[in-house]
Enzyme design. Structure first.
Site, PDB file in Angstrom:
ATOM      1  N   GLY A   1       9.923 -38.362 -14.023  1.00 26.07           N
ATOM      2  CA  GLY A   1      11.036 -36.520 -14.323  1.00 26.07           C
ATOM      3  C   GLY A   1      10.089 -35.977 -13.037  1.00 26.07           C
ATOM      4  O   GLY A   1      10.202 -34.799 -12.697  1.00 26.07           O
TER       5      GLY A   1
ATOM      6  N   HIS B   1       0.348 -38.545  -7.435  1.00 22.19           N
ATOM      7  CA  HIS B   1       1.070 -39.713  -8.940  1.00 22.19           C
ATOM      8  C   HIS B   1      -0.948 -40.543  -8.594  1.00 22.19           C
ATOM      9  O   HIS B   1      -0.703 -40.949  -9.670  1.00 22.19           O
ATOM     10  CB  HIS B   1       1.556 -40.481  -8.052  1.00 22.19           C
TER      11      HIS B   1
ATOM     12  N   LYS C   1      20.862 -41.997 -13.837  1.00 25.07           N
ATOM     13  CA  LYS C   1      21.654 -41.343 -14.785  1.00 25.07           C
ATOM     14  C   LYS C   1      20.703 -40.250 -15.500  1.00 25.07           C
ATOM     15  O   LYS C   1      21.918 -38.904 -16.070  1.00 25.07           O
ATOM     16  CB  LYS C   1      21.020 -42.126 -16.129  1.00 25.07           C
TER      17      LYS C   1
HETATM   18  P1  PAP Z   1       9.250 -40.476  -8.651  1.00 19.54           P
HETATM   19  O1  PAP Z   1       7.658 -39.752  -9.586  1.00 19.54           O
HETATM   20  O2  PAP Z   1       8.896 -41.495  -8.045  1.00 19.54           O
HETATM   21  O3  PAP Z   1       9.164 -39.168  -7.824  1.00 19.54           O
HETATM   22  P2  PAP Z   1      11.203 -39.681 -10.765  1.00 19.54           P
HETATM   23  O4  PAP Z   1      11.539 -37.930 -10.092  1.00 19.54           O
HETATM   24  O5  PAP Z   1       9.966 -38.929 -12.158  1.00 19.54           O
HETATM   25  O6  PAP Z   1      10.740 -40.724  -9.964  1.00 19.54           O
HETATM   26  O7  PAP Z   1      12.027 -40.365 -11.426  1.00 19.54           O
HETATM   27  C1  PAP Z   1      13.129 -40.847 -11.420  1.00 19.54           C
HETATM   28  C2  PAP Z   1      14.452 -40.162 -12.363  1.00 19.54           C
HETATM   29  O8  PAP Z   1      14.203 -38.577 -12.860  1.00 19.54           O
HETATM   30  C3  PAP Z   1      15.431 -40.431 -12.905  1.00 19.54           C
HETATM   31  O9  PAP Z   1      15.813 -41.109 -14.170  1.00 19.54           O
HETATM   32  P3  PAP Z   1      16.736 -42.839 -14.571  1.00 19.54           P
HETATM   33  O10 PAP Z   1      15.934 -43.452 -13.510  1.00 19.54           O
HETATM   34  O11 PAP Z   1      16.072 -42.726 -15.878  1.00 19.54           O
HETATM   35  O12 PAP Z   1      17.938 -42.176 -14.485  1.00 19.54           O
HETATM   36  C4  PAP Z   1      16.523 -40.228 -12.293  1.00 19.54           C
HETATM   37  O13 PAP Z   1      18.035 -39.639 -12.328  1.00 19.54           O
HETATM   38  C5  PAP Z   1      15.674 -38.428 -13.014  1.00 19.54           C
HETATM   39  N1  PAP Z   1      16.195 -37.216 -12.094  1.00 19.54           N
HETATM   40  C6  PAP Z   1      15.974 -37.139 -11.168  1.00 19.54           C
HETATM   41  N2  PAP Z   1      16.755 -35.271 -11.165  1.00 19.54           N
HETATM   42  C7  PAP Z   1      16.529 -35.215 -12.095  1.00 19.54           C
HETATM   43  C8  PAP Z   1      17.280 -33.780 -13.289  1.00 19.54           C
HETATM   44  N3  PAP Z   1      17.131 -32.695 -12.101  1.00 19.54           N
HETATM   45  N4  PAP Z   1      17.555 -33.901 -14.469  1.00 19.54           N
HETATM   46  C9  PAP Z   1      17.321 -34.641 -15.157  1.00 19.54           C
HETATM   47  N5  PAP Z   1      16.531 -35.870 -14.452  1.00 19.54           N
HETATM   48  C10 PAP Z   1      16.728 -36.017 -13.361  1.00 19.54           C
END
Ligand code: PAP
Length: 341
Positions: free
Chosen positions: A77, A142, A302
């Site tokens: 997230g 991280h 998603k």
């Molecule tokens: P990172 O640690 O590499 O930056 P991060 O943002 O933590 O990644 O993870 C991406 C996840 O957050 C994705 O989840 P999913 O693969 O299960 O779909 C992404 O869709 C989700 N994500 C990104 N932005 C949002 C948002 N605004 N609201 C809810 N979920 C989100």
């Protein structure tokens, strides 16, 4: 002081880096080109001088008391929390239609310290620019709690940690890994790595920034010991009651919403701006890359709780649940696995 002098100050000796690297355990993840190096008990990606920049971050970063640092295990997230924090802290600075989130990916607004700031391959601020950023500086890492620079631990700066249930974290990490491999390895058909294989390594801790549970528990314990210093958030809670947690976040960073703001719907506006539905549809997040290899759109997939139900066999679920029980025993920490909506 010239920029060169400042650069010298943050220099980490290349020979020392190589020497240290040689002494550390290394693995290659799932026959990919992605090498991981075990440093201070966690597996760090060994790409793009990442190890060197991690050392630079550890040795040279000086936290300000006003800094707000997001910490996270990948795919729990981060992007969402970056956008929410940015929107909350900067809500008096920009007219609604000029919010930088409309023109920049959240990762371009809240810099990752060990990569964007101290890495040398990127277009983002160099370390000396850190000194020029206005307070409060919004930053991200991280790194596990134990590896943070001392000044983050001892100063009055605040940490927002975001966590997520392990099953959805694995699914999200798996898809990101496939995308990343496609881009970095030029392998259009990296799909031969199954989610079972990926999950196997994840459970054994062999994943970027893993082991997962140790990362989460490290920050969880700090949040219990120092609740004013570390706010521990869960992705599932944020999904369930975004309003409550956005208000909590604002209070934690010392910028609570006034009753006037609440009655004017400012909280709802921020939630809407930062929703995955909205961010995903912004032109800026549809194309282009972050840090050379990471497609901006791959950070918005998603965004659901419980996507794991479409991916795991009952025996895999049991395996992860058993591991979770074991790792979280006695911590009073638990995760929601399914959406309550
Ligand atoms: P990172 O640690 O590499 O930056 P991060 O943002 O933590 O990644 O993870 C991406 C996840 O957050 C994705 O989840 P999913 O693969 O299960 O779909 C992404 O869709 C989700 N994500 C990104 N932005 C949002 C948002 N605004 N609201 C809810 N979920 C989100």
């Amino acid at each position: 002081m010239t920029e060169n002098q400042r650069e010298e100050e943050i220099h980490v000796d290349e020979e020392e880096v190589q020497h240290l690297m040689q002494s550390l355990p290394k693995i290659t993840l799932l026959n990919s080109k992605l090498e991981l190096v075990n440093y201070q008990g966690f597996w760090h990606p060994h790409i793009l001088n990442y190890f060197k920049s991690t050392l630079m971050f550890q040795r040279h970063f000086h936290a300000r008391n006003t800094d707000i640092i997001i910490a996270s295990f990948p795919k729990t997230g981060t992007t969402w929390l970056k956008s929410l924090l940015f929107a909350v802290v900067n809500r008096f600075r920009y007219p609604k239609n000029q919010n930088p989130l409309l023109k920049h990916h959240p990762h371009e607004l809240v810099f990752r310290l060990e990569v964007d700031v101290y890495g040398d391959a990127f277009e983002y601020p160099r370390p000396h620019h850190l000194n020029e950023l206005p307070s409060p500086r919004l930053l991200h890492t991280h790194l596990p709690y134990t590896s943070l620079p001392e000044s983050i631990k001892t100063s009055a700066c605040r940490i927002l940690y975001i966590s997520r249930n392990p099953l959805d974290t694995i699914v999200s990490s798996y898809y990101f890994f496939l995308e990343y491999m496609k881009n970095i390895q030029g392998d259009q058909d990296f799909n031969h790595v199954t989610i079972e294989e990926f999950c196997e390594d994840f459970c054994a801790g062999r994943t970027a920034h893993g082991p997962f549970f140790e990362h989460v528990v490290g920050y969880w314990k700090q949040s219990l010991e120092r609740p004013d210093k570390v706010l521990f958030l869960k992705y599932e809670d944020l999904k369930d009651d975004t309003r409550f947690y956005v208000k909590k976040l604002a209070e934690f960073v010392g910028m609570p919403f006034s009753s006037k703001e609440e009655s004017e719907g400012v909280v709802e506006e921020i939630i809407e701006l930062c929703s995955i539905k909205n961010l995903k549809e912004l032109e800026v997040n549809k194309s282009g890359v972050i840090n050379k290899f990471f497609e901006k759109k791959s950070y918005f997939r998603k965004g659901e709780v419980g996507d794991w139900t479409h991916h795991f066999t009952p025996s895999m679920v049991e395996r992860i649940n058993n591991l979770m029980q074991d790792k979280l025993e006695g911590t009073a920490l638990s995760f929601k696995m399914l959406s309550s909506q």
